[in-house]
Design a protein around this motif. Structure first.
Motif, PDB file in Angstrom:
ATOM      1  N   THR A 376       0.831  -1.206   0.000  1.00  0.00           N
ATOM      2  CA  THR A 376       0.000   0.000   0.000  1.00  0.00           C
ATOM      3  C   THR A 376       0.864   1.254   0.000  1.00  0.00           C
ATOM      4  N   GLU A 379       1.747   1.787  -3.612  1.00  0.00           N
ATOM      5  CA  GLU A 379       0.557   2.098  -4.411  1.00  0.00           C
ATOM      6  C   GLU A 379       0.101   3.531  -4.179  1.00  0.00           C
ATOM      7  N   ARG A 380       0.131   3.963  -2.941  1.00  0.00           N
ATOM      8  CA  ARG A 380      -0.320   5.315  -2.596  1.00  0.00           C
ATOM      9  C   ARG A 380       0.504   6.353  -3.366  1.00  0.00           C
ATOM     10  N   GLN A 383      -0.095   6.283  -7.240  1.00  0.00           N
ATOM     11  CA  GLN A 383      -1.341   6.969  -7.594  1.00  0.00           C
ATOM     12  C   GLN A 383      -1.162   8.481  -7.600  1.00  0.00           C
ATOM     13  N   GLU A 400     -11.044   7.907   2.851  1.00  0.00           N
ATOM     14  CA  GLU A 400     -11.434   7.726   1.453  1.00  0.00           C
ATOM     15  C   GLU A 400     -10.211   7.408   0.586  1.00  0.00           C
ATOM     16  N   ALA A 401      -9.101   8.111   0.824  1.00  0.00           N
ATOM     17  CA  ALA A 401      -7.880   7.853   0.064  1.00  0.00           C
ATOM     18  C   ALA A 401      -7.354   6.457   0.352  1.00  0.00           C
ATOM     19  N   SER A 402      -7.399   6.059   1.614  1.00  0.00           N
ATOM     20  CA  SER A 402      -6.922   4.727   1.979  1.00  0.00           C
ATOM     21  C   SER A 402      -7.769   3.639   1.326  1.00  0.00           C
ATOM     22  N   ALA A 403      -9.092   3.861   1.259  1.00  0.00           N
ATOM     23  CA  ALA A 403      -9.961   2.879   0.614  1.00  0.00           C
ATOM     24  C   ALA A 403      -9.600   2.718  -0.861  1.00  0.00           C
ATOM     25  N   ARG A 404      -9.290   3.828  -1.527  1.00  0.00           N
ATOM     26  CA  ARG A 404      -8.887   3.752  -2.936  1.00  0.00           C
ATOM     27  C   ARG A 404      -7.570   2.990  -3.090  1.00  0.00           C
ATOM     28  N   VAL A 405      -6.648   3.217  -2.167  1.00  0.00           N
ATOM     29  CA  VAL A 405      -5.356   2.543  -2.235  1.00  0.00           C
ATOM     30  C   VAL A 405      -5.518   1.042  -2.027  1.00  0.00           C
ATOM     31  N   ALA A 407      -8.179  -0.764  -2.579  1.00  0.00           N
ATOM     32  CA  ALA A 407      -8.861  -1.326  -3.745  1.00  0.00           C
ATOM     33  C   ALA A 407      -7.892  -1.493  -4.911  1.00  0.00           C
ATOM     34  N   ALA A 408      -7.010  -0.509  -5.110  1.00  0.00           N
ATOM     35  CA  ALA A 408      -6.030  -0.602  -6.194  1.00  0.00           C
ATOM     36  C   ALA A 408      -5.040  -1.726  -5.954  1.00  0.00           C
TER      37      ALA A 408
END
Length: 496
Positions: A376, A379-380, A383, A400-405, A407-408
């Motif tokens: 993660t 990935e963060r 992105q 919200e940002a962590s959830a996107r990370v 998921a990616a």
């Protein structure tokens, strides 16, 4: 010259004898394609007058053009080594050596002139004495990724499905033509296994071309062609003589170094090189590098097979032992053996040792060169377009940002798993839903799952994050303090 191999088309003995006398080299290296004269401060490379299906130095004009091309392509990655070209001329009834950059209508041959380096810094020698390190592999992965990203894509003309088929067929033909210099039964086994490893992925091959994965790469990126200068790995001796060999998939380019490391029992270093490259190389839409890992067994096998028949050609000139070439054949066959993928997830608060354990376990999981580590922290920053060593701006760690990370990361892991490659997920996994999502991914793809949770005392974790340098994680002692207040819920992963 009687008794010379059939691929030698011209007698250069006069030129070689002249250069021996003129340069008085400390040492001379003879290969199937060149004679290299190692002097105190410089190295001079004479291209042999040979003609192979993959390499043509058969005329003076061809050798002149290829010397100039060698300087051009290698100054991209090793400008500190490559100085220029110099002519060997007929003059006053004898031979003379011109200066670097000198033009000559009377040249009978040409030399590539290089700055000499300490050969103990060559990665193959470092490997032999156990001097390669994970840190050096990380630096190499970074440098190769940056090099690959700097190259323009080649949208057509190379690496189509038919090109791959023809190239594999050529590899098979070269092994067979080597005869007893290689092991004929292994040559025949590879003649069956290598085409079989390609056929299921011809659509992927075509999509890699469309996605821009084909570049004018190094083309010969094995350990003997990488040297440490001022502590940094520098690839040199890139392919200049063949567009077909050099215009390749960037992952196939990297595969030569991966193969060389794995063949020498240095799987952990090969794994670190692959992961560092994947963490840093630019993304490709339509045929990702993760999806392209499906081609890795074929890539590794081809690299080993090429090394086998090229080394067997060297023995035809030098009379050296053929055992190393045959060992490459055996390695090629081993790379094609199946190894079912697995998903391992490692969770724990910052400073618990997740990445350390992930990089320790990854080389031993799945097929060569081991599992892909999906972090993660990496990935963060990918992105956000932030270098891995730079800190993220404020607000980057919102829920919200962590959830996107997360998921990616799961999407990236799925691509790797569907390519037949294993994955180690490296994330805090503080929320029960995050842990459940990792387990659900394994069920979805149909692979075995192992969850590991790392416990660590708070003061140890805080000291570890304080001591970090050059890592993708932005965690600080205050972050650790806050994490120790989390409600982690029930953790049913293995606890260490």
């Amino acid at each position: 010259m009687t008794g010379r191999p059939s691929f030698v088309v011209e007698d250069q003995s006069e030129t070689i004898a002249f250069l021996d006398a003129e340069l008085k080299p400390e040492r001379r290296i003879d290969t199937h394609g060149a004679v290299v004269f190692l002097c105190r401060e410089r190295a001079y490379k004479l291209k042999r007058a040979v003609k192979f299906p993959y390499m043509d130095f058969s005329t003076e004009g061809r050798r002149a053009a290829m010397c100039a091309a060698e300087i051009e392509v290698n100054r991209r990655s090793a400008p500190e080594i490559y100085l220029g070209i110099a002519p060997v001329m007929r003059r006053d009834g004898g031979l003379a050596l011109g200066g670097v950059g000198e033009a000559s209508e009377h040249a009978i041959d040409w030399l590539v002139v290089m700055r000499r380096f300490d050969e103990e810094g060559l990665l193959d020698r470092m490997a032999a004495r156990g001097a390669l390190t994970p840190e050096l592999m990380a630096a190499l992965g970074t440098r190769v990724a940056r090099f690959h990203d700097s190259l323009p894509a080649i949208p057509s003309g190379f690496c189509s499905p038919d090109d791959y088929r023809h190239s594999v067929a050529a590899d098979v033909r070269q092994m067979r033509e080597a005869g007893e210099r290689l092991d004929p039964p292994t040559s025949e086994a590879l003649a069956e296994a290598m085409p079989r490893s390609l056929e299921p992925y011809l659509d992927l091959v075509a999509r890699r071309v469309a996605a821009g994965a084909i570049r004018r790469c190094h083309g010969d990126l094995h350990l003997r062609n990488i040297v440490t200068l001022n502590g940094q790995p520098v690839p040199f001796d890139a392919i200049e003589f063949s567009d077909k060999i050099a215009n390749i998939d960037v992952l196939y380019d990297l595969a030569f170094a991966l193969m060389d490391l794995a063949r020498q029992g240095l799987g952990a270093l090969a794994n670190r090189l692959l992961n560092e490259w994947l963490w840093r190389v630019g993304e490709l839409e339509g045929a990702s590098h993760e999806e392209a890992l499906a081609l890795m067994p074929m890539f590794l096998a081809r690299r080993a097979a090429i090394r086998a028949y090229v080394d067997s050609a060297v023995t035809a000139v030098s009379g050296a032992d053929n055992a190393p070439a045959r060992a490459y054949q055996k390695a090629a066959l081993a790379f094609l053996q199946p190894a079912p993928p697995r998903l391992v997830a490692i969770g724990g608060l910052s400073g618990s040792g997740k990445t350390t354990l992930a990089l320790k376990l990854a080389p031993e999981i799945g097929r060569t060169p081991g599992a892909v580590v999906v972090r993660t922290d990496v990935e963060r920053k990918r992105q956000a377009g932030v270098a891995l060593e730079e800190r993220m701006p404020a607000g980057s760690y919102s829920p919200e940002a962590s959830a996107r990370v997360y998921a990616a990361c799961l999407a990236r892991a799925e691509r790797v798993l569907r390519a037949g490659h294993s994955v180690v997920l490296d994330a805090v996994f503080a929320r029960p839903g995050e842990r459940a999502a990792a387990e659900a991914l394994a069920r979805k793809v149909g692979v075995p799952f192992q969850g590991i949770w790392l416990d660590v005392p708070k003061d140890v974790a805080q000291q570890r994050v304080t001591d970090r340098k050059g890592d993708a994680s932005d965690a600080t002692a205050s972050v650790v303090e806050r994490q120790f207040g989390y409600d982690l819920g029930e953790i049913d992963w293995e606890r260490h």
